[in-house]
Design a protein around this motif. Sequence first.
Motif, PDB file in Angstrom:
ATOM      1  N   ASN A 235       0.825  -1.210   0.000  1.00  0.00           N
ATOM      2  CA  ASN A 235       0.000   0.000   0.000  1.00  0.00           C
ATOM      3  C   ASN A 235       0.860   1.261   0.000  1.00  0.00           C
ATOM      4  OD1 ASN A 235      -2.557  -1.156  -0.139  1.00  0.00           O
ATOM      5  ND2 ASN A 235      -2.739  -1.372   2.077  1.00  0.00           N
ATOM      6  N   GLN A 236       1.925   1.241   0.748  1.00  0.00           N
ATOM      7  CA  GLN A 236       2.824   2.389   0.776  1.00  0.00           C
ATOM      8  C   GLN A 236       3.498   2.571  -0.578  1.00  0.00           C
ATOM      9  OE1 GLN A 236       5.919   2.141   3.752  1.00  0.00           O
ATOM     10  NE2 GLN A 236       6.916   4.024   3.073  1.00  0.00           N
ATOM     11  N   ALA A 237       3.979   1.478  -1.143  1.00  0.00           N
ATOM     12  CA  ALA A 237       4.661   1.565  -2.435  1.00  0.00           C
ATOM     13  C   ALA A 237       3.712   2.037  -3.532  1.00  0.00           C
ATOM     14  CB  ALA A 237       5.267   0.210  -2.791  1.00  0.00           C
ATOM     15  N   ILE A 238       2.474   1.566  -3.507  1.00  0.00           N
ATOM     16  CA  ILE A 238       1.483   1.992  -4.501  1.00  0.00           C
ATOM     17  C   ILE A 238       1.332   3.514  -4.489  1.00  0.00           C
ATOM     18  CG2 ILE A 238      -0.986   2.001  -5.027  1.00  0.00           C
ATOM     19  CD1 ILE A 238      -1.020  -0.963  -4.116  1.00  0.00           C
ATOM     20  N   ALA A 346       5.316 -12.719 -18.415  1.00  0.00           N
ATOM     21  CA  ALA A 346       6.403 -12.850 -17.441  1.00  0.00           C
ATOM     22  C   ALA A 346       6.352 -11.723 -16.422  1.00  0.00           C
ATOM     23  CB  ALA A 346       7.754 -12.861 -18.167  1.00  0.00           C
ATOM     24  N   TYR A 347       6.065 -10.525 -16.903  1.00  0.00           N
ATOM     25  CA  TYR A 347       5.953  -9.368 -16.009  1.00  0.00           C
ATOM     26  C   TYR A 347       4.896  -9.617 -14.934  1.00  0.00           C
ATOM     27  CZ  TYR A 347       4.805  -4.475 -14.818  1.00  0.00           C
ATOM     28  OH  TYR A 347       4.555  -3.293 -14.176  1.00  0.00           O
ATOM     29  N   ARG A 348       3.738 -10.125 -15.362  1.00  0.00           N
ATOM     30  CA  ARG A 348       2.667 -10.382 -14.412  1.00  0.00           C
ATOM     31  C   ARG A 348       3.027 -11.529 -13.467  1.00  0.00           C
ATOM     32  NH1 ARG A 348      -2.866  -9.979 -14.647  1.00  0.00           N
ATOM     33  NH2 ARG A 348      -2.438  -7.899 -15.476  1.00  0.00           N
ATOM     34  N   ALA A 349       3.546 -12.625 -14.009  1.00  0.00           N
ATOM     35  CA  ALA A 349       3.811 -13.806 -13.185  1.00  0.00           C
ATOM     36  C   ALA A 349       4.877 -13.534 -12.134  1.00  0.00           C
ATOM     37  CB  ALA A 349       4.230 -14.974 -14.076  1.00  0.00           C
ATOM     38  N   ILE A 350       5.980 -12.899 -12.538  1.00  0.00           N
ATOM     39  CA  ILE A 350       7.033 -12.574 -11.579  1.00  0.00           C
ATOM     40  C   ILE A 350       6.532 -11.513 -10.608  1.00  0.00           C
ATOM     41  CG2 ILE A 350       9.386 -11.696 -11.301  1.00  0.00           C
ATOM     42  CD1 ILE A 350       9.906 -12.730 -14.186  1.00  0.00           C
ATOM     43  N   GLY A 351       5.814 -10.527 -11.138  1.00  0.00           N
ATOM     44  CA  GLY A 351       5.286  -9.470 -10.279  1.00  0.00           C
ATOM     45  C   GLY A 351       4.362  -9.992  -9.202  1.00  0.00           C
ATOM     46  N   GLU A 384       2.733   1.377 -12.262  1.00  0.00           N
ATOM     47  CA  GLU A 384       3.090  -0.046 -12.319  1.00  0.00           C
ATOM     48  C   GLU A 384       2.633  -0.809 -11.084  1.00  0.00           C
ATOM     49  OE1 GLU A 384       6.610  -1.462 -14.458  1.00  0.00           O
ATOM     50  OE2 GLU A 384       7.328   0.603 -14.303  1.00  0.00           O
ATOM     51  N   TYR A 385       2.731  -0.189  -9.923  1.00  0.00           N
ATOM     52  CA  TYR A 385       2.346  -0.931  -8.722  1.00  0.00           C
ATOM     53  C   TYR A 385       0.834  -1.152  -8.666  1.00  0.00           C
ATOM     54  CZ  TYR A 385       6.646  -1.761  -6.166  1.00  0.00           C
ATOM     55  OH  TYR A 385       7.848  -2.277  -5.755  1.00  0.00           O
ATOM     56  N   TRP A 386       0.048  -0.217  -9.231  1.00  0.00           N
ATOM     57  CA  TRP A 386      -1.385  -0.509  -9.300  1.00  0.00           C
ATOM     58  C   TRP A 386      -1.637  -1.633 -10.301  1.00  0.00           C
ATOM     59  CZ3 TRP A 386      -5.155   0.848  -6.092  1.00  0.00           C
ATOM     60  CH2 TRP A 386      -6.441   0.419  -6.427  1.00  0.00           C
ATOM     61  N   ASP A 387      -0.860  -1.681 -11.357  1.00  0.00           N
ATOM     62  CA  ASP A 387      -1.005  -2.777 -12.316  1.00  0.00           C
ATOM     63  C   ASP A 387      -0.719  -4.117 -11.632  1.00  0.00           C
ATOM     64  OD1 ASP A 387      -1.532  -3.855 -14.858  1.00  0.00           O
ATOM     65  OD2 ASP A 387       0.593  -3.891 -15.355  1.00  0.00           O
ATOM     66  N   PHE A 388       0.338  -4.154 -10.797  1.00  0.00           N
ATOM     67  CA  PHE A 388       0.595  -5.376 -10.023  1.00  0.00           C
ATOM     68  C   PHE A 388      -0.573  -5.673  -9.083  1.00  0.00           C
ATOM     69  CE2 PHE A 388       5.328  -4.375 -10.474  1.00  0.00           C
ATOM     70  CZ  PHE A 388       5.528  -5.359 -11.420  1.00  0.00           C
ATOM     71  N   ALA A 389      -0.967  -4.671  -8.311  1.00  0.00           N
ATOM     72  CA  ALA A 389      -1.977  -4.904  -7.279  1.00  0.00           C
ATOM     73  C   ALA A 389      -3.296  -5.362  -7.879  1.00  0.00           C
ATOM     74  CB  ALA A 389      -2.169  -3.645  -6.441  1.00  0.00           C
ATOM     75  N   SER A 390      -3.753  -4.683  -8.925  1.00  0.00           N
ATOM     76  CA  SER A 390      -5.026  -5.073  -9.529  1.00  0.00           C
ATOM     77  C   SER A 390      -4.889  -6.375 -10.308  1.00  0.00           C
ATOM     78  CB  SER A 390      -5.532  -3.959 -10.450  1.00  0.00           C
ATOM     79  OG  SER A 390      -4.637  -3.733 -11.533  1.00  0.00           O
TER      80      SER A 390
END
Length: 480
Positions: A235-238, A346-351, A384-390
Amino acid sequence: MDVRRVAAVIAAVVVMAAVPAVASASVPTWHPCATQQEPSAECATVDVPIDRTRPELGSAKLALARLPALDPSHRIGSLLVNPGGPGGSGVGFVQFGGLASPDLAQLRQRFDVVGFDPRGDWYSTPRITCDAATLFDPALDRFPSTRAGFDALVAHNRKAGADCLARTGPLLANADTQSAAEDIEAIRAALGEPKISWLGLSYGTELGAVYASKHPGRVRAMVLDGAIDHARPMNQAILEEAAATEDALVRFADWCRGAAGCALHGRDVLRFYDDVVARAARGGIWSSDLGRPATADEVSAGVYGHLYLRDDWPVLGQDLAAAGGEFPDAKGLTERNQFLSPIYGAYRAIGCHDFPSPFTGPADMGWMARLVRGAAPHSWRYSEYWDFASGCTGWPVPAKNPPQPHPVHGAPPILVVGGAHDPATPLAWARGLAASIDGAALLTRTDDGHTGLFNSACARAAEVAYLVRGVVPGRGAVCR
């Protein structure tokens, strides 16, 4: 978060050149790479276990590319490079100009420069494989405010993850950075180097820091440029990254409004941007690149992709003007976003291993979305961090390397580089990472763009002096 956009352009060229997959289990067998841009490039593979606790799952082959030192009589050793991602191609970075700047000539003279494709990426096999249409649905609401919307997001991500798992196999569950860091140790041993030097950009800073935490005695020198602090809660990083993206967009808008060379010179650029995004949200912005109207998320992600390089700002002005013109075409923006990139799986899976979703339901996701809109009132639709989180909300593969400290004790001084106006990796992350490394030196950039290597002659000079001669910047060092 890495120099993914730059690396993706370089790596895309790799598709045109086969990487010979010839290597023994321990010592790589080098052969000429099928490329004319770097005729001295040599390629090979190294075998690593898919899961070091379960040898029955077999092994993966890591693709390597090497540029031998141009001055072998003064060769220092091997310099391993990672251009970011997750999912960037070190093989493509090395073969197709990642270190082509004249400022970096000493690295080519004094090191064998070795790039590798991390497990699951590009020419390493097995490759993380996902159906692009299943992985990204442009109609999906990535900011759901209702239970029905949240459940739809979860169902989509579960389906996408299951598809990736079926296509990839057990490697998908072992595509985390802890495993990749042990792969670096396998590469070091295969190269016969008692110690390695490392140049990591963006995500490559996390990968390098994890390696140094695990194997501090194997590090000769290490540059972590565009630093990620993996100890920060999601949450902080986002919020921190959303604010950094907004800052970069505002700085671009201020420049563009006053620069005669910008296509939107004299305009209220932020208002123009907001209007383009709003029109895209209504289906009113065509993209000839996609062959359909671009979504607001795709337009916003495309603008973000232009912010990585300060030299791209004039191009961003042109592409934004084209998207908002009388006959709009967002091609220049949508071709820069990542959603249909060949490395997005790969971006999604590793993320999802390293940056899993913190959300448990629509209430906490909606609360965070409101905070993101407050921190980034213009650029909130993409970071990018919202892309990971969502994208990781509902992902079915358990995270093996969620946010946690990776303290480094017993390594030589490590150089951390952070930018005060970096759109992807805020300066606070570089400060946090440096604080977790005993004896680390922090070099601060006050210019724009993601990473010093691609945006700052001053930072490049400092990185070369450190890697070649061991010159560590003094306390409080700044590139202005």
